[in-house]
Design a protein around this motif. Sequence first.
Motif, mmCIF file in Angstrom:
data_model
loop_
_atom_site.group_PDB
_atom_site.id
_atom_site.type_symbol
_atom_site.label_atom_id
_atom_site.label_comp_id
_atom_site.label_asym_id
_atom_site.label_seq_id
_atom_site.Cartn_x
_atom_site.Cartn_y
_atom_site.Cartn_z
ATOM 1 N N ALA A 1 22.399 23.751 3.963
ATOM 2 C CA ALA A 1 21.138 23.449 3.848
ATOM 3 C C ALA A 1 20.928 22.853 2.502
ATOM 4 O O ALA A 1 19.754 22.385 2.327
ATOM 5 N N ALA A 2 21.665 22.938 1.447
ATOM 6 C CA ALA A 2 21.451 22.390 -0.024
ATOM 7 C C ALA A 2 21.741 21.137 -0.220
ATOM 8 O O ALA A 2 21.440 20.488 -1.198
ATOM 9 N N SER A 3 22.375 20.432 0.930
ATOM 10 C CA SER A 3 22.581 18.992 0.844
ATOM 11 C C SER A 3 21.542 18.151 0.936
ATOM 12 O O SER A 3 20.689 18.410 1.914
ATOM 13 N N PRO A 4 21.352 17.462 0.189
ATOM 14 C CA PRO A 4 20.401 16.293 0.218
ATOM 15 C C PRO A 4 20.223 15.556 1.494
ATOM 16 O O PRO A 4 19.082 14.977 1.901
ATOM 17 N N ARG A 5 21.467 15.691 2.292
ATOM 18 C CA ARG A 5 21.387 15.025 3.673
ATOM 19 C C ARG A 5 20.783 15.902 4.744
ATOM 20 O O ARG A 5 20.468 15.572 5.810
ATOM 21 N N TYR A 6 20.675 17.199 4.342
ATOM 22 C CA TYR A 6 20.076 18.193 5.423
ATOM 23 C C TYR A 6 19.000 17.816 6.292
ATOM 24 O O TYR A 6 18.758 17.597 7.347
ATOM 25 N N LEU A 7 17.946 17.875 5.514
ATOM 26 C CA LEU A 7 16.405 17.614 6.061
ATOM 27 C C LEU A 7 16.300 16.198 6.721
ATOM 28 O O LEU A 7 15.772 16.307 7.628
ATOM 29 N N PRO A 8 16.782 15.311 5.926
ATOM 30 C CA PRO A 8 16.798 14.028 6.751
ATOM 31 C C PRO A 8 17.547 13.918 8.018
ATOM 32 O O PRO A 8 16.884 13.422 8.938
#
Length: 254
Positions: free
Chosen positions: A241-248
């Motif tokens: 969940a900390a990855s910048p790709r998670y929410l996108p």
Amino acid sequence: MSRILVSIVVIAAALYLALCAGLWVFQRALIYFPQPGSADSATTQMRLVVDEAQVLVSVRPRDGPQALIYFGGNAEDVSANLPQFAQAFADHALYLMHYRGFGGSSGSPSEEAIAADALALFDQVYADHRQVVVIGRSLGSGVAVRLASQRPVARLILITPYNSLEELAARQLPIFPVRWLLRDRYDAWKYARRIQVPTLLLAAEHDEVIPRASTERLLQQFAPGVARLEVIPGTGHNSIAASPRYLPLLRKGM
């Protein structure tokens, strides 16, 4: 066989049976790790009364047809996701369910109890929002896929999902007859076969809890064209969940 050897065998067998009995009795303490809610007291909460238990749901209200229901992991305070989700899904009402025993909910968690609570929550949300996205993470992926097989969800997103809990438990405890001892099996594969809505499986590249092979076996259970798998590089089970790709990717899956 000498008397001493016989005694050793009997003691070993008795110890093994005692360990099996301990796993049968205390297995849910090894599956569920209830967490208190950490969100501030101003967080809106909905209360579901199901089978004499009171299940709390952290809510970000929003008018309109779109809603998101989230089921978390076995040691997750789901309310901690609320600020992040509120920004990412501005057009959706948000409902994050605290399992029994978690975050102020009463009762004790079990697969059947959580499944019943999930159905009750969906039915209440669906009365006000006709486009409901269901997201499940880790343990919650099994909750989410079972719900999606029984209710008209709009889309399904499974984060770090598994094929079955029995499969994972057998891998961790190979010397025990897990098949006969486990009460909460979370056979996600069985429900995946019934899913007809677009489904995203989101995996961590270096998941140290759920092997990629388990996620890929689950993917194969969906009908052709229903589900797809995305892998977030450089992440683990608890860091995805900390990855910048998670929410996108979550937004893309909706």
